[in-house]
Write a protein that holds these residues in place. Sequence first.
Motif, short mmCIF file in Angstrom:
data_model
loop_
_atom_site.label_atom_id
_atom_site.label_comp_id
_atom_site.label_asym_id
_atom_site.label_seq_id
_atom_site.Cartn_x
_atom_site.Cartn_y
_atom_site.Cartn_z
N LYS A 82 -11.40 2.57 0.16
CA LYS A 82 -10.65 3.02 -1.34
C LYS A 82 -10.79 3.47 -2.18
O LYS A 82 -12.04 4.35 -2.99
CB LYS A 82 -11.00 1.36 -2.26
N SER A 83 -9.83 4.47 -2.88
CA SER A 83 -9.39 5.56 -4.05
C SER A 83 -9.22 4.79 -5.10
O SER A 83 -9.98 3.25 -5.04
CB SER A 83 -7.97 5.79 -3.96
N ASP A 84 -10.40 5.53 -6.30
CA ASP A 84 -10.39 5.53 -7.31
C ASP A 84 -9.02 4.40 -8.02
O ASP A 84 -9.53 3.33 -8.47
CB ASP A 84 -10.01 6.55 -8.57
N GLU A 85 -7.66 4.72 -8.03
CA GLU A 85 -6.60 4.00 -8.54
C GLU A 85 -6.90 2.36 -7.21
O GLU A 85 -6.52 1.39 -8.46
CB GLU A 85 -5.06 4.44 -8.07
N GLU A 86 -7.24 2.21 -6.42
CA GLU A 86 -7.55 0.43 -5.65
C GLU A 86 -8.83 0.10 -6.85
O GLU A 86 -8.46 -1.06 -6.86
CB GLU A 86 -7.37 1.04 -4.30
N ASN A 135 -17.07 3.34 -0.77
CA ASN A 135 -16.44 2.53 -2.06
C ASN A 135 -15.50 1.76 -0.37
O ASN A 135 -14.10 1.52 -0.88
CB ASN A 135 -15.23 3.53 -2.14
N ARG A 195 -7.07 1.46 4.91
CA ARG A 195 -7.23 0.31 4.47
C ARG A 195 -9.07 0.28 3.79
O ARG A 195 -8.82 -0.68 2.39
CB ARG A 195 -6.58 -0.41 4.15
N TYR A 213 0.54 -1.14 0.02
CA TYR A 213 -0.05 -0.11 -0.50
C TYR A 213 1.39 1.57 -0.17
O TYR A 213 1.13 2.43 -0.42
CB TYR A 213 -0.70 -0.19 1.46
#
Length: 375
Positions: free
Chosen positions: A133-137, A321, A130, A31
């Motif tokens: 979640k981000s957009d990337e994740e 998310n 954790r 991460y």
Amino acid sequence: MARLCEHERLDALVVYGTSANARQGQAQVDYLTGFLGHQEAYVIAVPGRLPILFVQYYNHLPNASRIARGEVRWGGPQSVAAVADELAGLAAGSRVGLVGPIPYQAQQQLASRLVNQVLVDVSTSFLKLRLVKSDEELEIMRRAAEVTDTALRALVRAAVPGSSELELQAAATAAAIRAGGQPYFLYLSSTPMANPDRMVPQQDLTDRRLQEGDVVFFELSATFGGYAGQILRTLTINAEPTPLYARLLEVAWVAFHTVAATIRPAVHVGEAANAGSIIETRGFTACDDLVHGYGGGYLPPVLRTPATSHGPMADFVFEENMTLVIQPNVVTTDARAGVQVGELVRVTNDGVLSLHQVPQRLLLGGETLSPAPSR
């Protein structure tokens, strides 16, 4: 991470990744650095600076140097000693947050070396980073779900009379790798529907060969970029489900959608757990979790039905998310028969959205599956 350090009044953060169950044990290291190692590793993270990754195995250093974000160093004979050397220059009274299951001996070594600093366990606080979640994740997790779906389709095609459980695993493993991912795990049980003796997928597959009239139920995860999809299904071998299994599957899918309908931002997890009570009201019980968080590890919330709960309900609400696995495992009360259904979903403002594209129904061994319509 910077907000976490500010809230906990930390001057530095030490994140530990273990080689045991590397994909989960190294999730926090990945991460912060983008490096998913296979042996123990430490990261020192200081707000406003690139992280420092200490790699234990010298021959792993070239790969880490190519992949990781931040400064990469060899940890020497003992990485924890290198970490202590790096932190020794902090001012007296500095607070150092520790994250992860640092071995007792290593923790004692840190404490003996950093007598002028304050060591604080912030694993729980870090874990909260954790959960949303981000957009990337999310994009990586969508890809992981696609790889998992590919592995599932290969498993279903291979599930014909005469194939062994281990051959199903081989088919799923090869398909995940060809799709650009990696196998994570496959838990699977097979048993005759007429005389069942399995209620949950088993962790160690066997050379038992499938026969007409069998039922196969499984939990499958494959990874991409350090994240995993997860899908749970039940299939039959050259046979329609018996009345018992038809009923088990009906209740399982009703439970899945009943639980899913309760989940949205700001809803307390108790509502989802209570929705799972439909399993008991319809005459069955459950062995496995009903819902658990997923994505970069096995995460909170971990929910069971109220009748099968292992402890008090956590004070926890869903957020947009978050990524969860809804997985009703519906079991007969005599523990002789069971089914498994479910999959990885994302929490949205409108409810949950599946990350998988496999039909939500009983599968037939040997069939060729097309992607399900987007939900």
